[in-house]
Design a protein around this motif. Structure first.
Motif, mmCIF file in Angstrom:
data_model
loop_
_atom_site.group_PDB
_atom_site.id
_atom_site.type_symbol
_atom_site.label_atom_id
_atom_site.label_comp_id
_atom_site.label_asym_id
_atom_site.label_seq_id
_atom_site.Cartn_x
_atom_site.Cartn_y
_atom_site.Cartn_z
ATOM 1 N N LEU A 119 0.826 -1.208 0.000
ATOM 2 C CA LEU A 119 0.000 0.000 0.000
ATOM 3 C C LEU A 119 0.862 1.262 0.000
ATOM 4 O O LEU A 119 0.534 2.250 -0.652
ATOM 5 N N GLU A 120 1.976 1.207 0.704
ATOM 6 C CA GLU A 120 2.871 2.365 0.744
ATOM 7 C C GLU A 120 3.528 2.594 -0.617
ATOM 8 O O GLU A 120 3.667 3.741 -1.047
ATOM 9 N N SER A 121 3.892 1.545 -1.317
ATOM 10 C CA SER A 121 4.507 1.701 -2.637
ATOM 11 C C SER A 121 3.504 2.270 -3.641
ATOM 12 O O SER A 121 3.897 2.898 -4.624
ATOM 13 N N SER A 122 2.215 2.078 -3.371
ATOM 14 C CA SER A 122 1.164 2.652 -4.218
ATOM 15 C C SER A 122 0.736 4.031 -3.730
ATOM 16 O O SER A 122 -0.182 4.624 -4.292
ATOM 17 N N GLU A 123 1.367 4.492 -2.665
ATOM 18 C CA GLU A 123 1.101 5.802 -2.053
ATOM 19 C C GLU A 123 -0.289 5.888 -1.424
ATOM 20 O O GLU A 123 -0.840 6.975 -1.282
ATOM 21 N N TYR A 124 -0.861 4.738 -1.032
ATOM 22 C CA TYR A 124 -2.157 4.724 -0.350
ATOM 23 C C TYR A 124 -1.992 4.839 1.155
ATOM 24 O O TYR A 124 -2.933 5.195 1.851
ATOM 25 N N VAL A 125 -0.831 4.481 1.666
ATOM 26 C CA VAL A 125 -0.495 4.717 3.070
ATOM 27 C C VAL A 125 0.904 5.320 3.131
ATOM 28 O O VAL A 125 1.686 5.219 2.182
ATOM 29 N N ASP A 126 1.176 5.959 4.239
ATOM 30 C CA ASP A 126 2.509 6.503 4.500
ATOM 31 C C ASP A 126 2.931 5.974 5.859
ATOM 32 O O ASP A 126 2.104 5.439 6.607
ATOM 33 N N SER A 127 4.202 6.112 6.192
ATOM 34 C CA SER A 127 4.667 5.570 7.456
ATOM 35 C C SER A 127 5.754 6.438 8.068
ATOM 36 O O SER A 127 6.342 7.291 7.400
ATOM 37 N N LYS A 128 5.979 6.160 9.339
ATOM 38 C CA LYS A 128 7.022 6.863 10.089
ATOM 39 C C LYS A 128 7.543 5.921 11.155
ATOM 40 O O LYS A 128 6.775 5.188 11.776
ATOM 41 N N ASN A 129 8.856 5.941 11.360
ATOM 42 C CA ASN A 129 9.468 5.193 12.448
ATOM 43 C C ASN A 129 9.909 6.211 13.494
ATOM 44 O O ASN A 129 10.903 6.899 13.300
ATOM 45 N N PRO A 130 9.174 6.298 14.605
ATOM 46 C CA PRO A 130 9.505 7.297 15.617
ATOM 47 C C PRO A 130 10.666 6.882 16.513
ATOM 48 O O PRO A 130 11.000 7.583 17.455
ATOM 49 N N GLY A 131 11.274 5.770 16.205
ATOM 50 C CA GLY A 131 12.352 5.237 17.031
ATOM 51 C C GLY A 131 11.950 3.885 17.578
ATOM 52 O O GLY A 131 10.774 3.546 17.635
#
Length: 66
Positions: free
Chosen positions: A32-44
């Protein structure tokens, strides 16, 4: 994800929702992220948080049957 009051999810939560593993959830979220339908973050640490993007919401609104 769109209907939940939570603003973000982990791969474990997605896997649990479908009675699958964290790895399965991670694979689905990466697609989904590669299709730009979701985004993500690693807060640590070890957790990555995912949320639905505007593109994902638009896609759902265009493809969801009424």
């Amino acid at each position: 994800m769109v209907q939940s009051p939570d603003p973000a999810f982990t791969a474990s939560e997605v896997g649990d929702e479908f009675d699958k593993t964290r790895q399965w959830g991670h694979q689905q979220l990466q697609k989904l992220e590669s299709s730009e339908y979701v985004d993500s973050k690693n807060p640590g640490g070890n957790s990555r948080f995912y949320w639905v993007t505007d593109e994902g919401r638009q896609y759902l609104s265009e493809t969801r049957e009424t």
